[in-house]
Design a protein around this motif. Structure first.
Motif, PDB file in Angstrom:
ATOM      1  N   UNK A 112      46.001  34.038  46.185  1.00 59.42           N
ATOM      2  CA  UNK A 112      46.849  32.994  46.764  1.00 59.42           C
ATOM      3  C   UNK A 112      46.105  31.663  46.977  1.00 59.42           C
ATOM      4  N   UNK A 113      44.872  31.660  47.564  1.00 57.73           N
ATOM      5  CA  UNK A 113      44.188  30.366  47.761  1.00 57.73           C
ATOM      6  C   UNK A 113      43.977  29.593  46.472  1.00 57.73           C
ATOM      7  N   UNK A 114      43.765  30.303  45.367  1.00 55.64           N
ATOM      8  CA  UNK A 114      43.537  29.629  44.090  1.00 55.64           C
ATOM      9  C   UNK A 114      44.849  29.120  43.489  1.00 55.64           C
ATOM     10  N   UNK A 115      45.945  29.840  43.748  1.00 59.32           N
ATOM     11  CA  UNK A 115      47.269  29.358  43.333  1.00 59.32           C
ATOM     12  C   UNK A 115      47.622  28.090  44.101  1.00 59.32           C
ATOM     13  N   UNK A 130      34.151  33.996  52.495  1.00 60.00           N
ATOM     14  CA  UNK A 130      33.574  35.312  52.783  1.00 60.00           C
ATOM     15  C   UNK A 130      34.556  36.448  52.469  1.00 60.00           C
ATOM     16  N   UNK A 131      35.786  36.418  53.029  1.00 59.57           N
ATOM     17  CA  UNK A 131      36.721  37.503  52.675  1.00 59.57           C
ATOM     18  C   UNK A 131      37.070  37.531  51.192  1.00 59.57           C
ATOM     19  N   UNK A 132      37.117  36.354  50.559  1.00 60.55           N
ATOM     20  CA  UNK A 132      37.415  36.320  49.124  1.00 60.55           C
ATOM     21  C   UNK A 132      36.316  36.996  48.322  1.00 60.55           C
ATOM     22  N   UNK A 133      35.062  36.711  48.671  1.00 62.86           N
ATOM     23  CA  UNK A 133      33.938  37.331  47.963  1.00 62.86           C
ATOM     24  C   UNK A 133      33.924  38.844  48.179  1.00 62.86           C
ATOM     25  N   UNK A 159      46.102  40.806  36.268  1.00 59.69           N
ATOM     26  CA  UNK A 159      47.021  39.702  35.963  1.00 59.69           C
ATOM     27  C   UNK A 159      48.336  39.859  36.732  1.00 59.69           C
ATOM     28  N   UNK A 160      48.717  41.111  37.019  1.00 52.76           N
ATOM     29  CA  UNK A 160      49.941  41.316  37.812  1.00 52.76           C
ATOM     30  C   UNK A 160      49.762  40.744  39.214  1.00 52.76           C
ATOM     31  N   UNK A 161      48.535  40.794  39.740  1.00 52.37           N
ATOM     32  CA  UNK A 161      48.256  40.216  41.061  1.00 52.37           C
ATOM     33  C   UNK A 161      48.385  38.704  41.030  1.00 52.37           C
ATOM     34  N   UNK A 162      47.945  38.085  39.940  1.00 53.56           N
ATOM     35  CA  UNK A 162      48.056  36.626  39.817  1.00 53.56           C
ATOM     36  C   UNK A 162      49.528  36.218  39.762  1.00 53.56           C
ATOM     37  N   UNK A 168      54.451  34.760  45.642  1.00 53.13           N
ATOM     38  CA  UNK A 168      54.317  34.671  47.098  1.00 53.13           C
ATOM     39  C   UNK A 168      54.288  33.221  47.573  1.00 53.13           C
ATOM     40  N   UNK A 169      53.516  32.383  46.875  1.00 52.71           N
ATOM     41  CA  UNK A 169      53.376  30.980  47.275  1.00 52.71           C
ATOM     42  C   UNK A 169      54.704  30.250  47.130  1.00 52.71           C
ATOM     43  N   UNK A 170      55.378  30.448  46.006  1.00 53.19           N
ATOM     44  CA  UNK A 170      56.641  29.735  45.763  1.00 53.19           C
ATOM     45  C   UNK A 170      57.782  30.290  46.624  1.00 53.19           C
ATOM     46  N   UNK A 171      57.731  31.585  46.949  1.00 50.09           N
ATOM     47  CA  UNK A 171      58.733  32.152  47.857  1.00 50.09           C
ATOM     48  C   UNK A 171      58.621  31.494  49.223  1.00 50.09           C
ATOM     49  N   UNK A 172      57.399  31.298  49.665  1.00 55.02           N
ATOM     50  CA  UNK A 172      57.185  30.621  50.955  1.00 55.02           C
ATOM     51  C   UNK A 172      57.709  29.182  50.907  1.00 55.02           C
TER      52      UNK A 172
END
Length: 292
Positions: A112-115, A130-133, A159-162, A168-172
């Protein structure tokens, strides 16, 4: 005191609904993996999308409102994200254990942060690294990107996660402007159109063999019920609770994979599960503190 009890009851309902969602969606994965022995993935996506359109249409009849071009662009991005998320997830199910495909799909919060960076040019805060790593270390444990161990279908699963992260981002983005029913209706309409085009491009027939009908019906029904439960859970509990609790879906998928196919995760998969769950837990706690 009564207000505290009311909040506790709402939180409990949210947790129970999230667990129910995780269980129902694990059933979707089990049956989707099984039905693909007789039909192609785009055909399955087409029929599940068409079913959900037919269920949602009466709920929206007479309630459609004119929308701006901007809203329709977000609708389209959300729909393509959701469509590719399911497409890659189902493809991955054909080639890797259910629990690993599900686990890679549940990596969506890590993406999500990268999207957000791509869509809004908003950089990833230093506190989130830190949590991302930790989370991506878990992904590496599952994928095991060495020449001897690398399975390209693990990458398809990721890729399904991406795709899900874009959804998720666009739904928000849509949540403050349109109803959840409208968002789902547009998504399933576009998903039906895209899967139809892909099926025809691959030369697949949309006619289902008789033994496949009950399985496709189960996939469609559980998908709709799962999305309903997920939406309902968010009305009772915040994302900081729903996100980590929904990880129970990985546990359910692991149990189904063991009971149905005899799949047992290896030590690397267990390590990956632990790291990804820890990452999501840290991220949601950080988000809760910032919102508080």
């Amino acid at each position: 005191m009564s207000q505290w009890l009311d909040e506790k009851q709402r939180l409990t309902k949210g947790i129970l609904l999230t667990i129910a969602y995780a269980f129902v969606m694990s059933l979707t994965g089990v049956v989707a993996k099984q039905v693909q022995l007789s039909i192609a993935v785009p055909v399955l996506v087409f029929w599940q999308s068409l079913f959900c359109v037919l269920v949602l249409y009466p709920q929206l009849r007479g309630r459609w409102q004119p929308r701006s071009v901007t809203i329709w662009k977000i609708h389209f991005l959300r729909s393509v994200g959701g469509f590719t998320g399911f497409l890659f997830y189902y493809w991955a199910l054909n080639h890797i254990p259910l629990v690993e495909a599900t686990l890679l799909r549940y990596c969506a919060p890590l993406c999500v942060p990268f999207v957000v960076l791509i869509m809004h040019k908003t950089s990833v805060p230093k506190s989130r690294w830190l949590p991302l790593l930790i989370g991506f270390s878990g992904v590496v444990c599952i994928i095991q990107p060495t020449p001897e161990q690398l399975n390209p279908w693990h990458l398809i699963g990721f890729l399904s996660a991406i795709g899900l992260a874009f959804s998720m981002v666009t739904t928000r983005m849509l949540s403050h402007q349109v109803s959840s029913e409208e968002t789902m209706m547009v998504y399933f309409l576009i998903s039906a159109g895209l899967s139809l085009g892909l099926a025809l491009l691959q030369g697949e027939s949309l006619l289902l063999p008789m033994p496949a009908w009950p399985l496709v019906a189960v996939v469609s029904i559980t998908l709709y019920v799962g999305m309903f439960l997920y939406t309902k859970a968010y009305s009772y509990a915040p994302a900081s609770v729903v996100s980590p609790v929904s990880y129970a879906g990985v546990v359910f998928s692991g149990l189904w994979g063991w009971l149905v196919w005899g799949h047992l995760p290896d030590v690397y998969a267990y390590a990956g599960m632990l790291l990804i769950f820890l990452s999501i837990l840290i991220s949601t706690r950080m988000a809760k503190k910032q919102s508080g």
